[in-house]
Write a protein that holds these residues in place. Sequence first.
Motif, PDB file in Angstrom:
ATOM      1  N   THR A   8       7.565   1.554  17.302  1.00 43.71           N
ATOM      2  CA  THR A   8       7.466   0.529  17.212  1.00 43.71           C
ATOM      3  C   THR A   8       8.537  -0.481  16.779  1.00 43.71           C
ATOM      4  OG1 THR A   8       8.335   0.474  13.946  1.00 43.71           O
ATOM      5  CG2 THR A   8       5.650   1.372  14.835  1.00 43.71           C
ATOM      6  N   HIS A   9       8.346  -1.964  16.580  1.00 42.09           N
ATOM      7  CA  HIS A   9       9.443  -3.202  16.229  1.00 42.09           C
ATOM      8  C   HIS A   9       8.563  -3.966  15.186  1.00 42.09           C
ATOM      9  CE1 HIS A   9      13.381  -4.618  17.062  1.00 42.09           C
ATOM     10  NE2 HIS A   9      12.728  -5.933  16.553  1.00 42.09           N
ATOM     11  N   LEU A  10       8.641  -3.157  13.747  1.00 47.29           N
ATOM     12  CA  LEU A  10       8.145  -3.736  12.173  1.00 47.29           C
ATOM     13  C   LEU A  10       9.857  -4.191  11.485  1.00 47.29           C
ATOM     14  CD1 LEU A  10       5.356  -1.902  12.555  1.00 47.29           C
ATOM     15  CD2 LEU A  10       5.990  -4.117  13.383  1.00 47.29           C
ATOM     16  N   GLY A  11      10.513  -2.711  11.277  1.00 49.11           N
ATOM     17  CA  GLY A  11      11.710  -2.819  10.001  1.00 49.11           C
ATOM     18  C   GLY A  11      10.943  -1.618   9.644  1.00 49.11           C
ATOM     19  N   HIS A  12      12.787  -1.051   9.289  1.00 48.26           N
ATOM     20  CA  HIS A  12      12.210   0.551   8.831  1.00 48.26           C
ATOM     21  C   HIS A  12      11.817   0.402   7.604  1.00 48.26           C
ATOM     22  CE1 HIS A  12      13.020   4.563   8.257  1.00 48.26           C
ATOM     23  NE2 HIS A  12      13.768   4.807   6.669  1.00 48.26           N
ATOM     24  N   GLN A  13      11.083  -0.485   6.561  1.00 44.79           N
ATOM     25  CA  GLN A  13      10.498  -0.371   5.701  1.00 44.79           C
ATOM     26  C   GLN A  13       9.043  -0.720   6.030  1.00 44.79           C
ATOM     27  OE1 GLN A  13       8.819  -3.414   4.423  1.00 44.79           O
ATOM     28  NE2 GLN A  13       7.720  -2.526   2.092  1.00 44.79           N
ATOM     29  N   ARG A  14       8.433  -1.425   7.190  1.00 44.24           N
ATOM     30  CA  ARG A  14       7.486  -1.442   7.235  1.00 44.24           C
ATOM     31  C   ARG A  14       6.708  -0.204   8.069  1.00 44.24           C
ATOM     32  NH1 ARG A  14       6.985  -7.850   9.219  1.00 44.24           N
ATOM     33  NH2 ARG A  14       5.355  -7.168   9.728  1.00 44.24           N
ATOM     34  N   ASP A  15       7.768   0.751   8.348  1.00 41.61           N
ATOM     35  CA  ASP A  15       7.774   1.941   9.438  1.00 41.61           C
ATOM     36  C   ASP A  15       7.404   2.860   8.281  1.00 41.61           C
ATOM     37  OD1 ASP A  15       8.204   0.971  11.872  1.00 41.61           O
ATOM     38  OD2 ASP A  15      10.101   1.600  12.087  1.00 41.61           O
ATOM     39  N   LEU A  16       8.468   2.309   7.234  1.00 45.67           N
ATOM     40  CA  LEU A  16       7.471   3.523   5.961  1.00 45.67           C
ATOM     41  C   LEU A  16       5.776   3.326   5.213  1.00 45.67           C
ATOM     42  CD1 LEU A  16      11.153   3.792   4.146  1.00 45.67           C
ATOM     43  CD2 LEU A  16       9.726   5.850   5.146  1.00 45.67           C
ATOM     44  N   ALA A  17       5.373   2.029   5.294  1.00 38.12           N
ATOM     45  CA  ALA A  17       4.252   2.160   4.615  1.00 38.12           C
ATOM     46  C   ALA A  17       3.633   2.493   6.051  1.00 38.12           C
ATOM     47  CB  ALA A  17       4.711   0.249   4.315  1.00 38.12           C
ATOM     48  N   LEU A  18       3.843   1.681   7.018  1.00 33.84           N
ATOM     49  CA  LEU A  18       3.019   2.408   7.902  1.00 33.84           C
ATOM     50  C   LEU A  18       2.734   3.135   8.347  1.00 33.84           C
ATOM     51  CD1 LEU A  18       1.482   0.881  10.770  1.00 33.84           C
ATOM     52  CD2 LEU A  18       3.509   2.411  11.836  1.00 33.84           C
ATOM     53  N   ALA A  19       3.606   4.456   7.771  1.00 35.55           N
ATOM     54  CA  ALA A  19       3.458   6.568   7.465  1.00 35.55           C
ATOM     55  C   ALA A  19       2.745   6.421   6.996  1.00 35.55           C
ATOM     56  CB  ALA A  19       4.135   6.369   7.607  1.00 35.55           C
ATOM     57  N   GLY A  20       2.848   5.516   5.364  1.00 35.99           N
ATOM     58  CA  GLY A  20       1.638   6.111   4.855  1.00 35.99           C
ATOM     59  C   GLY A  20       0.372   5.444   4.150  1.00 35.99           C
ATOM     60  N   ALA A  21       0.316   4.528   5.836  1.00 37.22           N
ATOM     61  CA  ALA A  21      -1.191   3.774   5.149  1.00 37.22           C
ATOM     62  C   ALA A  21      -2.284   4.320   6.824  1.00 37.22           C
ATOM     63  CB  ALA A  21      -0.100   2.601   5.440  1.00 37.22           C
ATOM     64  N   VAL A  22      -1.895   5.126   7.078  1.00 37.24           N
ATOM     65  CA  VAL A  22      -2.539   5.799   9.133  1.00 37.24           C
ATOM     66  C   VAL A  22      -2.044   6.565   9.037  1.00 37.24           C
ATOM     67  CG1 VAL A  22      -2.130   5.139  11.169  1.00 37.24           C
ATOM     68  CG2 VAL A  22      -1.537   3.190  10.362  1.00 37.24           C
ATOM     69  N   ASN A  23      -3.475   7.212   9.159  1.00 35.83           N
ATOM     70  CA  ASN A  23      -3.497   8.775   9.256  1.00 35.83           C
ATOM     71  C   ASN A  23      -3.607   8.862  10.841  1.00 35.83           C
ATOM     72  OD1 ASN A  23      -4.209   9.821   6.820  1.00 35.83           O
ATOM     73  ND2 ASN A  23      -6.475   8.634   7.119  1.00 35.83           N
ATOM     74  N   GLY A  24      -2.697  10.754  11.167  1.00 38.47           N
ATOM     75  CA  GLY A  24      -2.780  10.260  13.040  1.00 38.47           C
ATOM     76  C   GLY A  24      -0.929  10.451  13.228  1.00 38.47           C
ATOM     77  N   ILE A  25      -0.166   9.863  13.013  1.00 41.67           N
ATOM     78  CA  ILE A  25       1.106   9.486  13.592  1.00 41.67           C
ATOM     79  C   ILE A  25       2.115  10.605  13.317  1.00 41.67           C
ATOM     80  CG2 ILE A  25       2.598   7.809  14.197  1.00 41.67           C
ATOM     81  CD1 ILE A  25       1.038   5.447  12.984  1.00 41.67           C
ATOM     82  N   ASP A  26       2.849  11.147  14.020  1.00 38.91           N
ATOM     83  CA  ASP A  26       2.789  12.415  14.113  1.00 38.91           C
ATOM     84  C   ASP A  26       4.825  11.703  13.384  1.00 38.91           C
ATOM     85  OD1 ASP A  26       1.098  14.256  14.231  1.00 38.91           O
ATOM     86  OD2 ASP A  26       1.899  13.633  16.052  1.00 38.91           O
ATOM     87  N   ALA A  27       5.119  10.749  14.925  1.00 42.01           N
ATOM     88  CA  ALA A  27       6.267  10.586  14.501  1.00 42.01           C
ATOM     89  C   ALA A  27       6.143   8.846  14.327  1.00 42.01           C
ATOM     90  CB  ALA A  27       7.699  10.868  14.706  1.00 42.01           C
TER      91      ALA A  27
END
Length: 657
Positions: A239-258
Amino acid sequence: MRFTSSMLVCALLLAGCGSVPPAQPGLSLSLIHINDTHSQFDASPASVKDAAGKPLYSYIGGHPRLLTQAQQLRAQAAQAGVPALFLHGGDAFKGSAYFELFEQRINIDVLNRMNIDAMALGNHEFDIGLVKLADFVDKVNFPVVAANVDTQAEPLLAGSRNLKPYSLFAVQGNQLTAIADINQAAGREVLAVFGLALEDMRAIAPDTGAVVFNNEIQSAQQTVDALTALGVQHIIALTHLGHQRDLALAGAVNGIDAIVGGHSHSLLGDFRHWYLGNQRPYAEMVTNPDGKGQTCVVQAGQFAQAVGQAKLQFNSSGELLSCAGQNTLLASTDYFSSALRDKSSRISADKQTQTEHYIASLPRTAIVAEDKALRSLLDTAYLPAVQQAYGKVISTTDAEIPHVRLPGSGGSNSHGSVLAGYIADALLHYVNRAEVQSLMKRPVQLALIGAGNIRAALPAGEVREGNIRLEVLPFDTPLSVLSISGVELRALLTDIISQSVVTGAHTGKFPYVSGIRYVAKQTGPGTAELTRLDIKQEGSWQAVEPQQRYSLVTTSYLADGNDGWQLLQQLQAEHSNRLDIILRRQQVALYPVKRVEATQDSSGARSFRARYHNVAALPCKSDGVDCKVAAQAFIEYLQATPDLWQQQREPAVTLQR
């Protein structure tokens, strides 16, 4: 952890199962990653605390060291029987003299030598237009991935086979093999790397054409679901979203390993010994919304200074069991006692070995040699033209003039960037010169500039025109003069600062100022308030009056409302008294703005465009036209104030967190 079938049987039978046996180990994977390299092909000046806690001056990173480190990490993984991926989190473009001279061509040449497996699409990849972005995408030997980008309506990118939603890799032993589709897996496990670009790209990048940027979270879940349905066992988001949005993405989407990220330049981990601050931990594990799966989130800083490596361990069912690793800063063997880094300040030969041992012992640090072939390529094919382009000396400084985006980051204090303050002063000085005022007839009281407009610090020593035009202020940045009321100014600053203090946020929007001073206090996770806002009037500081109108200068990019400065666009939505400044044959030319329009694409993303009274757009690409007005203003300011670096500048920005 997903709910396995063995657990389900035990739960249903409630007898005879005993304890559930531990999950058997499955795939081990090494993720090697970089991001926001910004064409920093040479090493960057840096300082490190010596054994006595005093600064020792050196150089770190650069692409020849990146290549050496990536090759070593790949070799170590192969020796351990572990497959490895080398990923780039986007923003290879912009940020150095090399790029200003050779643009996408040097990135194609250099990155094609680095054995990269995939790259995210960064916002700065759009900086020099879609034609050159398309050339880059088509000629690099790795895929550029962006699952939320729709190029169907944009002919310059629609036909590209190398700009794709995701890339697939078949796993066999310690080897990963790129495959075109799942049918080529031939019974092997399959890993996918899918990309995400900023959904608000149109409000950040200057030229996105008819490209549509869809919602990050919705696109991510749809992509993961589709990949899972195909039978893909392991999924990485690049991703090229920024770390805060990466953390939010991880908490909002199922199934991403990293999630391997970029955009916020987050050097995760503790690098205070390098005066680079202490950010969030590397390889945080975030629980997915299903409450079972977990996602590992990483990012590796900026400017080719460090390489990240995360080691992922899965069980035989494909579930992520663990993720651990670190960012490693790439140190050199050049050490100096002075920030000038001249021959006389190089440490003595008898101290060299001792110093190298000390540097090598520092946490998250490795002394890495430059790849000789890549170093030779840069020195012979590109460096001579770069050196020639730097031009004449305009100033000299005995100390580094640092730049950080957010006050308190990168070893800075609550006042933040020293360099940004001087640049804001230069803009204010420039528009109030007699020759500009004779045309504009509008005295200007204050200057605002975003931290991201400034792409490099100034090292100690000689300052040449090229340091400013090619490194520090490389963008085509016309200046804009417009009016704003005191209450609007307070609202603008409060909004931008509040966006910037969110943990892990993209902080390029943070405002530095001249002619005014402010004290901002963070009041919550994403909120701030101004406890002081003063303006200098007739040599003394006075409180900004809410209903008083003031004249400000900023860059046209920010005046249009880009990068989170939307309030300025809203203030000009119906009409504007703004004047944009460019140089025609080295003479000031003014272009009055009617209004600034906001348009939406099919995804709902907004972009902003100034409408002028007398032209369709500023003629920045025409012969004899120079739109690097911010850079020229700073150059002339340095020439007019040769003792600038000896003067003590009163801090204008204070951020209390």
